[in-house]
Motif scaffolding. Structure first.
Motif, mmCIF file in Angstrom:
data_model
loop_
_atom_site.group_PDB
_atom_site.id
_atom_site.type_symbol
_atom_site.label_atom_id
_atom_site.label_comp_id
_atom_site.label_asym_id
_atom_site.label_seq_id
_atom_site.Cartn_x
_atom_site.Cartn_y
_atom_site.Cartn_z
ATOM 1 N N GLN A 204 0.822 -1.208 0.000
ATOM 2 C CA GLN A 204 0.000 0.000 0.000
ATOM 3 C C GLN A 204 0.856 1.257 0.000
ATOM 4 O O GLN A 204 0.535 2.239 -0.682
ATOM 5 C CB GLN A 204 -0.953 0.010 1.197
ATOM 6 C CG GLN A 204 -1.986 1.097 1.113
ATOM 7 C CD GLN A 204 -2.854 0.961 -0.132
ATOM 8 O OE1 GLN A 204 -3.463 -0.080 -0.351
ATOM 9 N NE2 GLN A 204 -2.926 2.006 -0.945
ATOM 10 N N GLU A 205 1.949 1.236 0.722
ATOM 11 C CA GLU A 205 2.856 2.388 0.741
ATOM 12 C C GLU A 205 3.426 2.650 -0.654
ATOM 13 O O GLU A 205 3.526 3.804 -1.085
ATOM 14 C CB GLU A 205 3.960 2.162 1.759
ATOM 15 C CG GLU A 205 3.451 2.196 3.186
ATOM 16 C CD GLU A 205 4.461 1.726 4.215
ATOM 17 O OE1 GLU A 205 5.645 1.528 3.853
ATOM 18 O OE2 GLU A 205 4.069 1.544 5.379
ATOM 19 N N ASP B 92 0.609 4.083 -2.823
ATOM 20 C CA ASP B 92 0.308 5.469 -2.467
ATOM 21 C C ASP B 92 1.300 6.440 -3.106
ATOM 22 O O ASP B 92 0.960 7.599 -3.343
ATOM 23 C CB ASP B 92 0.319 5.652 -0.949
ATOM 24 C CG ASP B 92 -0.862 4.983 -0.259
ATOM 25 O OD1 ASP B 92 -1.845 4.612 -0.949
ATOM 26 O OD2 ASP B 92 -0.785 4.809 0.979
ATOM 27 N N ASP B 93 2.517 5.968 -3.380
ATOM 28 C CA ASP B 93 3.548 6.806 -4.008
ATOM 29 C C ASP B 93 3.550 6.729 -5.526
ATOM 30 O O ASP B 93 4.321 7.439 -6.180
ATOM 31 C CB ASP B 93 4.939 6.417 -3.493
ATOM 32 C CG ASP B 93 5.190 6.923 -2.092
ATOM 33 O OD1 ASP B 93 4.526 7.901 -1.670
ATOM 34 O OD2 ASP B 93 6.054 6.342 -1.405
ATOM 35 N N VAL C 42 -1.431 7.094 -9.345
ATOM 36 C CA VAL C 42 -2.359 7.181 -8.218
ATOM 37 C C VAL C 42 -2.370 8.611 -7.683
ATOM 38 O O VAL C 42 -3.435 9.216 -7.502
ATOM 39 C CB VAL C 42 -1.980 6.172 -7.114
ATOM 40 C CG1 VAL C 42 -2.806 6.401 -5.859
ATOM 41 C CG2 VAL C 42 -2.148 4.739 -7.619
ATOM 42 N N LYS C 43 -1.177 9.162 -7.434
ATOM 43 C CA LYS C 43 -1.080 10.520 -6.914
ATOM 44 C C LYS C 43 -1.675 11.540 -7.882
ATOM 45 O O LYS C 43 -2.222 12.554 -7.459
ATOM 46 C CB LYS C 43 0.375 10.857 -6.604
ATOM 47 C CG LYS C 43 0.922 10.083 -5.420
ATOM 48 C CD LYS C 43 2.419 10.175 -5.303
ATOM 49 C CE LYS C 43 2.867 11.417 -4.630
ATOM 50 N NZ LYS C 43 4.319 11.424 -4.345
#
Length: 100
Positions: A62-63, A66-67, A71-72
């Protein structure tokens, strides 16, 4: 280590992702170079991509996600994550061979 299959379904077409693509591609290269990303690529008949990661656990994955620049950047409409335990096939057999 755990393997996870991740499917990104995009909310824009390839042209709409183009601005973010260089950062996305560099991120994938870096993850591949570190041994975390095992495979990745687009699904040709869908507006989606499939990635295979090997990480410590679901939280570590997940980390990473998230990066992820896509996605960002807000171009991923849906993320499907499944843990996978490959057990059959020529790739699995090749990985089991003793080192020469």
């Amino acid at each position: 280590m755990a393997k996870f299959i991740v499917e990104f379904e995009y909310n824009v077409d390839r042209a709409g992702r183009q601005e973010l693509h260089p950062a996305h591609a560099q991120n994938l290269r870096d993850l591949a170079d570190s041994g975390v990303l095992l495979l990745g690529g687009p699904l040709p008949d869908e507006n989606a991509g499939l990635l295979l990661y090997e990480v410590e656990d679901r939280q570590s994955l997940q980390e990473l996600l998230d990066d992820e620049p896509y996605v960002k950047g807000g171009v991923v409409a849906r993320t499907r994550i499944r843990q996978w335990a490959p057990g059959k096939g020529s790739w699995v057999a090749a990985l089991s061979l003793p080192a020469a």
